[in-house]
Design an enzyme around this catalytic site. Sequence first.
Site, PDB file in Angstrom:
ATOM      1  CB  SER A   1      -1.049  -3.868   0.268  1.00 31.60           C
ATOM      2  OG  SER A   1       0.103  -4.109   1.060  1.00 31.60           O
ATOM      3  N   GLY A   2      -1.016  -2.315   3.052  1.00 36.55           N
ATOM      4  CA  GLY A   2      -0.366  -1.240   3.794  1.00 36.55           C
ATOM      5  C   GLY A   2      -0.675  -1.314   5.272  1.00 36.55           C
TER       6      GLY A   2
ATOM      7  CD  GLU B   1       3.421  -8.689   3.372  1.00 34.37           C
ATOM      8  OE1 GLU B   1       2.685  -7.990   2.652  1.00 34.37           O
ATOM      9  OE2 GLU B   1       3.035  -9.121   4.480  1.00 34.37           O
TER      10      GLU B   1
ATOM     11  CG  HIS C   1       1.459  -7.106  -2.143  1.00 31.20           C
ATOM     12  ND1 HIS C   1       1.269  -7.374  -0.802  1.00 31.20           N
ATOM     13  CD2 HIS C   1       2.153  -5.939  -2.194  1.00 31.20           C
ATOM     14  CE1 HIS C   1       1.829  -6.412  -0.082  1.00 31.20           C
ATOM     15  NE2 HIS C   1       2.363  -5.532  -0.901  1.00 31.20           N
ATOM     16  CG  ASN C   2      -0.587 -10.365   1.057  1.00 31.68           C
ATOM     17  OD1 ASN C   2      -0.438  -9.246   0.579  1.00 31.68           O
ATOM     18  ND2 ASN C   2      -1.462 -10.611   2.009  1.00 31.68           N
TER      19      ASN C   2
ATOM     20  CE  LYS D   1      -2.693  -7.052   0.254  1.00 35.81           C
ATOM     21  NZ  LYS D   1      -3.361  -7.553   1.349  1.00 35.81           N
TER      22      LYS D   1
HETATM   23  P1  NBP Z   1     -10.927  -8.694  10.652  1.00 33.13           P
HETATM   24  O1  NBP Z   1     -10.455  -9.542   9.537  1.00 33.13           O
HETATM   25  O2  NBP Z   1     -10.444  -8.974  12.017  1.00 33.13           O
HETATM   26  O3  NBP Z   1     -12.550  -8.732  10.667  1.00 33.13           O
HETATM   27  C1  NBP Z   1     -13.261  -8.044  11.662  1.00 33.13           C
HETATM   28  C2  NBP Z   1     -14.488  -7.388  11.058  1.00 33.13           C
HETATM   29  O4  NBP Z   1     -15.306  -8.364  10.420  1.00 33.13           O
HETATM   30  C3  NBP Z   1     -15.349  -6.759  12.148  1.00 33.13           C
HETATM   31  O5  NBP Z   1     -15.926  -5.578  11.638  1.00 33.13           O
HETATM   32  C4  NBP Z   1     -16.395  -7.834  12.374  1.00 33.13           C
HETATM   33  O6  NBP Z   1     -17.592  -7.352  12.951  1.00 33.13           O
HETATM   34  C5  NBP Z   1     -16.634  -8.277  10.974  1.00 33.13           C
HETATM   35  N1  NBP Z   1     -17.349  -9.553  10.846  1.00 33.13           N
HETATM   36  C6  NBP Z   1     -16.983 -10.799  11.182  1.00 33.13           C
HETATM   37 BR1  NBP Z   1     -15.460 -11.251  12.085  1.00 33.13          BR
HETATM   38  N2  NBP Z   1     -17.893 -11.730  10.871  1.00 33.13           N
HETATM   39  C7  NBP Z   1     -18.887 -11.038  10.291  1.00 33.13           C
HETATM   40  C8  NBP Z   1     -20.124 -11.431   9.733  1.00 33.13           C
HETATM   41  N3  NBP Z   1     -20.485 -12.713   9.683  1.00 33.13           N
HETATM   42  N4  NBP Z   1     -20.935 -10.468   9.238  1.00 33.13           N
HETATM   43  C9  NBP Z   1     -20.564  -9.177   9.267  1.00 33.13           C
HETATM   44  N5  NBP Z   1     -19.394  -8.743   9.770  1.00 33.13           N
HETATM   45  C10 NBP Z   1     -18.556  -9.664  10.274  1.00 33.13           C
HETATM   46  O7  NBP Z   1     -10.669  -7.138  10.326  1.00 33.13           O
HETATM   47  P2  NBP Z   1      -9.383  -6.416   9.705  1.00 33.13           P
HETATM   48  O8  NBP Z   1      -8.111  -6.863  10.339  1.00 33.13           O
HETATM   49  O9  NBP Z   1      -9.727  -4.968   9.694  1.00 33.13           O
HETATM   50  O10 NBP Z   1      -9.358  -6.940   8.190  1.00 33.13           O
HETATM   51  C11 NBP Z   1     -10.430  -6.758   7.298  1.00 33.13           C
HETATM   52  C12 NBP Z   1     -10.059  -7.402   5.973  1.00 33.13           C
HETATM   53  O11 NBP Z   1      -8.885  -6.756   5.450  1.00 33.13           O
HETATM   54  C13 NBP Z   1      -9.681  -8.880   6.072  1.00 33.13           C
HETATM   55  O12 NBP Z   1     -10.075  -9.536   4.896  1.00 33.13           O
HETATM   56  C14 NBP Z   1      -8.181  -8.857   6.178  1.00 33.13           C
HETATM   57  O13 NBP Z   1      -7.594 -10.070   5.761  1.00 33.13           O
HETATM   58  C15 NBP Z   1      -7.847  -7.705   5.241  1.00 33.13           C
HETATM   59  N6  NBP Z   1      -6.577  -7.032   5.491  1.00 33.13           N
HETATM   60  C16 NBP Z   1      -6.130  -6.853   6.742  1.00 33.13           C
HETATM   61  C17 NBP Z   1      -4.916  -6.195   6.955  1.00 33.13           C
HETATM   62  C18 NBP Z   1      -4.414  -5.948   8.353  1.00 33.13           C
HETATM   63  O14 NBP Z   1      -3.276  -5.464   8.480  1.00 33.13           O
HETATM   64  N7  NBP Z   1      -5.192  -6.209   9.378  1.00 33.13           N
HETATM   65  C19 NBP Z   1      -4.184  -5.725   5.848  1.00 33.13           C
HETATM   66  C20 NBP Z   1      -4.698  -5.887   4.570  1.00 33.13           C
HETATM   67  C21 NBP Z   1      -5.897  -6.537   4.403  1.00 33.13           C
HETATM   68  P3  NBP Z   1     -17.789  -7.356  14.550  1.00 33.13           P
HETATM   69  O15 NBP Z   1     -17.156  -6.093  15.023  1.00 33.13           O
HETATM   70  O16 NBP Z   1     -19.230  -7.398  14.709  1.00 33.13           O
HETATM   71  O17 NBP Z   1     -17.095  -8.591  15.083  1.00 33.13           O
END
Ligand code: NBP
Length: 470
Positions: free
Chosen positions: A130-131, A191, A187-188, A184
């Site tokens: 988280s963050g 939130e 936590h959400n 987690k």
């Molecule tokens: P996203 O949730 O938007 O996912 C994008 C990533 O997933 C890209 O690297 C994409 O590759 C890859 N991907 C996908 Br879409 N389908 C795929 C597949 N079938 N095989 C392999 N790779 C695949 O990214 P994020 O916002 O960085 O979040 C990542 C995780 O962290 C999620 O579970 C999210 O819920 C969690 N999270 C996010 C936050 C936040 O603030 N964003 C905070 C805390 C946790 P590509 O580049 O080839 O499309």
Amino acid sequence: MPSADIGLIGLAVMGSNLALNIAEKGYTIAVHNRTAAKIDEFVANAGELRGRIIGKADLAEFIQAIKRPRSVIIMVKAGKPVDEMIEQLLPHLEAGDAILECGNSLHTDTNRRFAYLQTKGIGYLGVGVSGGEEGARHGPSIMVGGSKQQWHNAEPVLTAISAKFNGEPCVAYLGEGGAGHFVKTIHNGIEYGDMQMIAEVYGVMRDGLGMNPLAASEVFKAWNKGPLNSYLIEITGHVLAAVDPQSGKPLVELILDKAGQKGTGVWSAIAAQQLGVPATAIEGAVAARSISSRKDERVAAEAVYGKRAGGRSDVTLANLEKALLAGKIVSYAQGFAVMAQASSENGWGLPLATIAKIWRAGCIIRSRFLDQMSAAYAKGDNTNLLMVPDFVMLMKDAHPALRKVVAAGAVGEFPLICLSAALSYFDSYRQGLGTANLIQGQRDFFGAHGFEIEGRGADQHGKWPSTLGG
Ligand code: NBP
């Protein structure tokens, strides 16, 4: 020769920032992404950290670049992409290697993956991070579940990249299987509750006290110096103060009143219901987002029922501050009670005081309140915060203000779905004599479900009149 200390797959917002954080702490990291172009772009933009980042478009080469036993972080979109990634990785991994899945996964998915990978001799950690973007880059709060052995292997890296509160790392191993992802999720959910209660108080300020966003911003900034001190109160002050450069108007007044959600709030509410633990503040917050998204329906209903009739509210800012504190105590009491029940049903042994501790920095709900909470939980084994002595005192002082604000909402026609849910829970929780005797009578009337009478046993029945015919 493999030279990377760890690997990471998924270079979107979270993965790329986590990779930079890891490299900055002195570790060499191999990175991979489904869309290969993003790997080159990421490495090219890594500045002085470039020397510690090895980009590999080929999955086999990516794995070969990591030292054994390998730790591979997966930070891709939650759900099916995680399962697909695991299947692609499996042929390249060896016994003793581990996958650290760091997305927002449903804890039951993590339980399933943990069990599946155990059969393959591969370790699995389900890690809640988280963050947001900033936390991932400079220090998130990290909630770890899964194989204990793999936790020991990954602990130095995860400790190095985690947020620190007074020097203490905000990372902990919480239990087997999906324990980390469950925590987690809650936590959400908490939130969601915090955000909704803040928004409700903003609504009273706007509609009941006639305050403009700048004036409201000043109040939140002042509150951030008191018992409500937290990241969410701090950013609320900033959001309310922001001005749209194009129109010169307060930005918040131009933003459409439709809130999005990605699912973790709903998961928390479902988990609470399935565990039989009331989490009405979280449920209220989820429902409020759903109502917010039905803008057309709301506008149509307003045309039918008319705009709110209530005049100016007589609640004070001091009432609002205390009401938020009381609502927060109830919401956290509920969230922690959900975790306690999940822990007992899953045999996780979730350490509640430690969870409060690792949420004190790095995560979105970080606050002074969590420092008080971790200290209070550490003193005893009460699982409901409402029965923890320090919080009993706080709640006794704050609930009259919550009552005033909820009453003002009812009279003045401001929706306070979350604050009123918190108050009703509190009143139900502290009510020695409830009204479920009537429910039991009704259940026995139509379904012969039986009821208990003290001194006569549990399987009692009434002689009810027939309601058939006539
Ligand atoms: P996203 O949730 O938007 O996912 C994008 C990533 O997933 C890209 O690297 C994409 O590759 C890859 N991907 C996908 Br879409 N389908 C795929 C597949 N079938 N095989 C392999 N790779 C695949 O990214 P994020 O916002 O960085 O979040 C990542 C995780 O962290 C999620 O579970 C999210 O819920 C969690 N999270 C996010 C936050 C936040 O603030 N964003 C905070 C805390 C946790 P590509 O580049 O080839 O499309």
